[in-house]
Design an enzyme around this catalytic site. Structure first.
Site, PDB file in Angstrom:
ATOM      1  N   LYS A   1       2.075 -12.482   3.571  1.00 16.57           N
ATOM      2  CA  LYS A   1       3.366 -12.260   2.903  1.00 16.57           C
ATOM      3  C   LYS A   1       4.296 -13.453   3.079  1.00 16.57           C
ATOM      4  O   LYS A   1       4.889 -13.935   2.118  1.00 16.57           O
ATOM      5  CB  LYS A   1       4.060 -11.004   3.455  1.00 16.57           C
ATOM      6  CG  LYS A   1       3.348  -9.723   3.087  1.00 16.57           C
ATOM      7  CD  LYS A   1       4.153  -8.513   3.523  1.00 16.57           C
ATOM      8  CE  LYS A   1       3.269  -7.298   3.661  1.00 16.57           C
ATOM      9  NZ  LYS A   1       2.361  -7.046   2.522  1.00 16.57           N
TER      10      LYS A   1
ATOM     11  N   LYS B   1     -12.760 -10.306   5.093  1.00 14.21           N
ATOM     12  CA  LYS B   1     -11.965  -9.147   4.655  1.00 14.21           C
ATOM     13  C   LYS B   1     -12.839  -7.886   4.632  1.00 14.21           C
ATOM     14  O   LYS B   1     -13.758  -7.775   3.824  1.00 14.21           O
ATOM     15  CB  LYS B   1     -11.399  -9.458   3.259  1.00 14.21           C
ATOM     16  CG  LYS B   1     -10.655  -8.330   2.621  1.00 14.21           C
ATOM     17  CD  LYS B   1      -9.229  -8.252   3.098  1.00 14.21           C
ATOM     18  CE  LYS B   1      -8.557  -7.008   2.545  1.00 14.21           C
ATOM     19  NZ  LYS B   1      -7.326  -6.683   3.256  1.00 14.21           N
TER      20      LYS B   1
ATOM     21  N   GLY C   1       0.800  -1.220   0.000  1.00  7.91           N
ATOM     22  CA  GLY C   1       0.000   0.000   0.000  1.00  7.91           C
ATOM     23  C   GLY C   1       0.833   1.270   0.000  1.00  7.91           C
ATOM     24  O   GLY C   1       0.475   2.259  -0.659  1.00  7.91           O
ATOM     25  N   ASN C   2       1.972   1.241   0.736  1.00  3.24           N
ATOM     26  CA  ASN C   2       2.779   2.461   0.852  1.00  3.24           C
ATOM     27  C   ASN C   2       3.437   2.872  -0.459  1.00  3.24           C
ATOM     28  O   ASN C   2       3.935   3.979  -0.581  1.00  3.24           O
ATOM     29  CB  ASN C   2       3.838   2.296   1.957  1.00  3.24           C
ATOM     30  CG  ASN C   2       4.914   1.281   1.585  1.00  3.24           C
ATOM     31  OD1 ASN C   2       4.639   0.291   0.899  1.00  3.24           O
ATOM     32  ND2 ASN C   2       6.125   1.522   2.023  1.00  3.24           N
TER      33      ASN C   2
ATOM     34  N   LYS D   1      -3.171  -9.811  -2.302  1.00  2.91           N
ATOM     35  CA  LYS D   1      -2.255  -9.443  -3.381  1.00  2.91           C
ATOM     36  C   LYS D   1      -0.908 -10.163  -3.287  1.00  2.91           C
ATOM     37  O   LYS D   1      -0.272 -10.418  -4.309  1.00  2.91           O
ATOM     38  CB  LYS D   1      -2.042  -7.928  -3.434  1.00  2.91           C
ATOM     39  CG  LYS D   1      -1.179  -7.356  -2.304  1.00  2.91           C
ATOM     40  CD  LYS D   1       0.093  -6.728  -2.847  1.00  2.91           C
ATOM     41  CE  LYS D   1       1.106  -6.317  -1.808  1.00  2.91           C
ATOM     42  NZ  LYS D   1       0.907  -6.347  -0.411  1.00  2.91           N
TER      43      LYS D   1
HETATM   44  P1  ADP Z   1       1.211  -3.943   2.600  1.00  2.00           P
HETATM   45  O1  ADP Z   1       0.324  -2.829   2.223  1.00  2.00           O
HETATM   46  O2  ADP Z   1       2.636  -3.720   2.171  1.00  2.00           O
HETATM   47  O3  ADP Z   1       0.683  -5.290   2.218  1.00  2.00           O
HETATM   48  P2  ADP Z   1       0.574  -4.613   5.391  1.00  2.00           P
HETATM   49  O4  ADP Z   1       0.168  -3.572   6.356  1.00  2.00           O
HETATM   50  O5  ADP Z   1      -0.450  -5.553   4.877  1.00  2.00           O
HETATM   51  O6  ADP Z   1       1.343  -3.868   4.203  1.00  2.00           O
HETATM   52  O7  ADP Z   1       1.749  -5.494   6.044  1.00  2.00           O
HETATM   53  C1  ADP Z   1       2.935  -4.877   6.555  1.00  2.00           C
HETATM   54  C2  ADP Z   1       2.823  -4.724   8.067  1.00  2.00           C
HETATM   55  O8  ADP Z   1       2.925  -6.000   8.700  1.00  2.00           O
HETATM   56  C3  ADP Z   1       3.928  -3.937   8.730  1.00  2.00           C
HETATM   57  O9  ADP Z   1       3.676  -2.562   8.713  1.00  2.00           O
HETATM   58  C4  ADP Z   1       3.947  -4.510  10.165  1.00  2.00           C
HETATM   59  O10 ADP Z   1       3.333  -3.610  11.065  1.00  2.00           O
HETATM   60  C5  ADP Z   1       3.083  -5.754  10.092  1.00  2.00           C
HETATM   61  N1  ADP Z   1       3.612  -6.960  10.741  1.00  2.00           N
HETATM   62  C6  ADP Z   1       2.827  -7.878  11.367  1.00  2.00           C
HETATM   63  N2  ADP Z   1       3.560  -8.882  11.850  1.00  2.00           N
HETATM   64  C7  ADP Z   1       4.847  -8.626  11.532  1.00  2.00           C
HETATM   65  C8  ADP Z   1       6.084  -9.329  11.753  1.00  2.00           C
HETATM   66  N3  ADP Z   1       6.115 -10.488  12.380  1.00  2.00           N
HETATM   67  N4  ADP Z   1       7.231  -8.772  11.278  1.00  2.00           N
HETATM   68  C9  ADP Z   1       7.186  -7.594  10.624  1.00  2.00           C
HETATM   69  N5  ADP Z   1       6.058  -6.888  10.369  1.00  2.00           N
HETATM   70  C10 ADP Z   1       4.893  -7.394  10.816  1.00  2.00           C
HETATM   71 MG    MG Z   2      -1.155  -6.156   2.967  1.00  2.00          MG
END
Ligand code: ADP
Ligand code: MG
Length: 328
Positions: free
Chosen positions: A282, A136, A18-19, A220
């Protein structure tokens, strides 16, 4: 014409978070989105300059969310469109911004490449268990009265969201197959930088030889892993807003992970270190890519994308202990 170097070119599938398009706290104006996309595309252009063949995929949550709000607000004037159509709109919108800014970033490096977006449908199974249990959250917040009306009239599922109001929840089925895969491969082989499978792809179910769009959201990152396997990518790279994957995240015992095998990853998954809806999908996407034959998966921050590609930043996920010890 056959390119003798082609087999030596490494294909990287980059999944943007998203960023890459919208920073936290931003409203989502055209200027904000274009400026973020520009910054993102400068990183991608550097990967291309370094000799990699890059395929780009991206999230679309905030953009689809805004379209759903526009649809809801304007429903008395213009018919509201279903989620699959909003997904298609968002793929076109983000694809346009990326085509525009990536072409500019490449030109500034003295490079010329066709940059093309393919509106992508992803097949999901009509029997996917998520259709029985939508989780979701999407679109605008409603009052309880409006939410209950939507549930009664449209058969939708709405839930109370942590005191912020009522929100619609939709299924998040697993990506099974990418409908436009042959076209994507053809464009990659023709030397284009391809942007595709945006938001995991527009979810469709098979009806004989036909496809029908459904109201759901594909993750995604899982869609990106599917794409990376299908195009035979060497590396699947997820760029997000943290530098590394951590265990014991946000606790005094937090440990950032540099390199690990999919076996180690599986153990941490089982121990519950990765939150559903953010880091969970992820790491699962990375695990699937490497388990499915991909050489390496990487989770890194957008800022450190180039160092992560060299194995010097981010979290690197490989199959075996030997590969882990061997470095990038
Ligand atoms: P994107 O839009 O890139 O998919 P998300 O918000 O879905 O981003 O996922 C990234 C976020 O996952 C990070 O900002 C972090 O706060 C969170 N996160 C949750 N668990 C973990 C972990 N174990 N290690 C690192 N980040 C984590
Ligand atoms: Mg995400």
């Amino acid at each position: 014409m056959a390119d003798p170097h082609r087999d030596h070119v490494r294909t990287i599938v980059v999944a943007l978070g998203g960023n890459a398009i919208l920073q936290p706290g931003q409203a989502g104006t055209a200027e904000e989105q274009l400026a973020n996309v520009d910054r993102t595309c400068r990183q991608i252009a550097k990967m291309i300059e370094a000799g990699y063949r890059v395929v780009v995929t991206h999230g679309n949550g905030p953009q689809v969310g805004n379209l759903l709000i526009q649809n809801a607000e304007a429903a008395k004037v213009v018919p509201a469109l279903p989620m699959d159509m909003c997904g298609a709109e968002s793929q076109g919108l983000i694809g346009y911004m990326m085509q525009n800014r990536l072409q500019a970033a490449l030109a500034d490096l003295g490079l010329t490449r066709p940059v093309v977006t393919i509106v992508t449908q992803t097949v999901v199974s009509a029997g996917d268990p998520s259709f029985q249990k939508p989780t979701k959250p999407v679109g605008p917040f409603y009052t309880e009265v409006k939410a209950k009306k939507a549930m009664a009239e449209k058969g939708e599922t709405w839930i109370e969201d942590a005191g912020r109001g009522w929100r619609r929840v939709v299924p998040s089925p697993d990506p099974v197959r990418i409908v436009e895969e042959p076209a994507i491969k053809t464009m990659i082989e023709a030397g284009a930088v391809v942007i595709c499978v945006g938001g995991g792809g527009i979810p469709v179910v098979e009806e004989g030889a036909h496809y029908r769009g459904v109201e759901a959201v594909i993750d995604k990152d899982l869609g990106g892993a599917r794409l990376a396997l299908n195009v035979g990518a060497d590396t699947f790279m997820i760029l997000t807003d943290v530098r590394k994957v951590a265990i014991n995240y946000k606790s005094p015992q937090q440990v950032d992970l540099n390199r690990l095998t999919i076996e180690e990853l599986r153990r941490y998954q089982a121990e519950g270190h990765f939150r559903a809806g953010s880091m969970g999908p992820k790491v699962e996407a990375c695990r699937r890519f490497v388990a499915g034959g991909g050489r390496r998966a990487v989770i890194a921050s957008l800022e450190e994308a180039l160092q992560a590609l060299d194995g010097e930043a981010g979290t690197q996920i490989v199959e075996t202990i030997e590969a882990k010890l061997a470095g990038s």
